[in-house]
Design a protein around this motif. Structure first.
Motif, short mmCIF file in Angstrom:
data_model
loop_
_atom_site.label_atom_id
_atom_site.label_comp_id
_atom_site.label_asym_id
_atom_site.label_seq_id
_atom_site.Cartn_x
_atom_site.Cartn_y
_atom_site.Cartn_z
N ALA A 1 7.18 11.45 3.02
CA ALA A 1 7.11 10.85 1.69
C ALA A 1 7.35 9.34 1.75
O ALA A 1 6.62 8.56 1.10
CB ALA A 1 8.14 11.51 0.77
N LEU A 2 8.36 8.91 2.50
CA LEU A 2 8.63 7.48 2.60
C LEU A 2 7.45 6.74 3.23
O LEU A 2 7.10 5.63 2.80
CB LEU A 2 9.91 7.24 3.41
CG LEU A 2 11.22 7.70 2.76
CD1 LEU A 2 12.38 7.52 3.72
CD2 LEU A 2 11.49 6.97 1.44
N ALA A 3 6.81 7.35 4.22
CA ALA A 3 5.63 6.73 4.85
C ALA A 3 4.48 6.64 3.85
O ALA A 3 3.81 5.60 3.76
CB ALA A 3 5.22 7.52 6.10
N VAL A 4 4.25 7.71 3.10
CA VAL A 4 3.18 7.71 2.10
C VAL A 4 3.46 6.64 1.04
O VAL A 4 2.56 5.88 0.66
CB VAL A 4 3.02 9.11 1.46
CG1 VAL A 4 2.11 9.06 0.23
CG2 VAL A 4 2.47 10.10 2.49
N ILE A 5 4.70 6.57 0.58
CA ILE A 5 5.06 5.55 -0.42
C ILE A 5 4.85 4.15 0.15
O ILE A 5 4.29 3.27 -0.52
CB ILE A 5 6.52 5.75 -0.89
CG1 ILE A 5 6.64 7.06 -1.68
CG2 ILE A 5 6.99 4.56 -1.74
CD1 ILE A 5 8.08 7.53 -1.90
N ARG A 6 5.28 3.94 1.40
CA ARG A 6 5.07 2.63 2.03
C ARG A 6 3.59 2.27 2.06
O ARG A 6 3.19 1.15 1.73
CB ARG A 6 5.63 2.62 3.45
CG ARG A 6 5.39 1.29 4.17
CD ARG A 6 5.95 1.27 5.57
NE ARG A 6 7.40 1.20 5.52
CZ ARG A 6 8.18 1.14 6.60
NH1 ARG A 6 7.63 1.13 7.81
NH2 ARG A 6 9.48 1.08 6.48
N ASN A 7 2.77 3.24 2.45
CA ASN A 7 1.33 2.98 2.57
C ASN A 7 0.65 2.79 1.21
O ASN A 7 -0.13 1.85 1.04
CB ASN A 7 0.65 4.13 3.31
CG ASN A 7 1.07 4.22 4.76
OD1 ASN A 7 1.64 3.29 5.32
ND2 ASN A 7 0.83 5.37 5.37
N GLU A 8 0.93 3.67 0.28
CA GLU A 8 0.20 3.69 -0.99
C GLU A 8 0.72 2.69 -2.01
O GLU A 8 -0.03 2.21 -2.85
CB GLU A 8 0.21 5.09 -1.59
CG GLU A 8 -0.42 6.15 -0.70
CD GLU A 8 -1.87 5.84 -0.35
OE1 GLU A 8 -2.63 5.40 -1.23
OE2 GLU A 8 -2.23 6.04 0.84
N ARG A 9 1.99 2.39 -1.93
CA ARG A 9 2.61 1.51 -2.94
C ARG A 9 2.88 0.10 -2.42
O ARG A 9 2.84 -0.85 -3.18
CB ARG A 9 3.91 2.17 -3.38
CG ARG A 9 4.62 1.49 -4.49
CD ARG A 9 4.16 2.06 -5.82
NE ARG A 9 5.08 1.57 -6.82
CZ ARG A 9 4.72 0.91 -7.90
NH1 ARG A 9 3.45 0.73 -8.16
NH2 ARG A 9 5.60 0.47 -8.74
N PHE A 10 3.14 -0.01 -1.11
CA PHE A 10 3.58 -1.30 -0.57
C PHE A 10 2.71 -1.83 0.57
O PHE A 10 3.15 -2.69 1.33
CB PHE A 10 5.05 -1.19 -0.14
CG PHE A 10 5.96 -0.80 -1.28
CD1 PHE A 10 6.26 -1.71 -2.28
CD2 PHE A 10 6.46 0.50 -1.36
CE1 PHE A 10 7.06 -1.35 -3.36
CE2 PHE A 10 7.28 0.86 -2.43
CZ PHE A 10 7.57 -0.06 -3.43
N GLY A 11 1.50 -1.28 0.71
CA GLY A 11 0.54 -1.83 1.66
C GLY A 11 0.82 -1.58 3.12
O GLY A 11 0.33 -2.31 3.99
N GLY A 12 1.60 -0.54 3.42
CA GLY A 12 1.91 -0.23 4.82
C GLY A 12 0.76 0.46 5.52
O GLY A 12 -0.24 0.83 4.90
#
Length: 191
Positions: A42-53
């Motif tokens: 979830a943290l990885a998905v949030i980083r990618n989808e919300r914060f450009g990770g």
């Protein structure tokens, strides 16, 4: 070659967590590893989808599934003991490293190269996400114990929440703001 690697991994369910605390709901390392994997993903998905990770969310989940694998051989050393002083912390890291190597040695040679970076968490970005998810899992445990009326977890909840906020990870802040309050609700309140 016969290998005992996965038989050892399956024994994570016999290792209890929170040994120094009275628990209303006992938790084992296998359960914790699953929750940590869900949270790391979830943290990885949030980083990618919300914060450009650009982190591999699947790799984060796999790393989290195995993050406590050495505890099959070492047991779960309570955090206050593990970090009591630098000498104990360093000694325990050496013990964990030896346990990781023992587990790797159980695998057939052709699989060791795949599992070595997973067990050793060699990717710093994945390692940071797994550490964050591990701490988040501990906080969720504290919240659930408090919800069940177990004041034993009060101080741990405060300290763990502060540690999560101090991480200064936007994906963690997003998770805490968006999802965390739900863990304090009853099943009926989740409807």
């Amino acid at each position: 070659m016969k290998s005992h690697f996965f038989a050892y991994i399956s024994r994570l369910r016999f290792i209890s967590r929170w040994a120094l605390m009275r628990n209303t709901a006992p938790e084992n390392v296998q359960e914790h590893s699953h929750e940590t994997a869900v949270l790391a993903h979830a943290l990885a998905v949030i980083r990618n989808e919300r914060f450009g990770g650009h982190v591999d969310a699947g790799a984060a989940a796999v790393a989290a599934l195995y993050h406590d694998a050495p505890e099959i051989l070492t047991g779960d050393l309570p955090t206050p003991i593990k970090y009591f002083n630098p000498a104990i912390k360093t000694a325990y890291q050496e013990v964990e490293s030896a346990a990781e190597q023992k587990l790797l040695d159980l695998l057939p040679p052709e699989l060791q190269g795949v599992y070595a970076p997973i067990l050793r968490q060699s990717d710093p970005e994945l390692h940071a996400l797994v550490k964050a998810a591990d701490k988040l899992s501990a906080y969720i445990k504290c919240v659930e114990e408090l919800k069940a009326g177990n004041g034993e977890f009060r101080d741990a909840a405060v300290q763990t929440r502060a540690a999560l906020e101090a991480m200064a990870m936007p994906e963690m802040d997003y998770f805490l703001e968006t999802f965390m309050d739900s863990f304090s609700l009853t099943l009926d309140e989740l409807k």
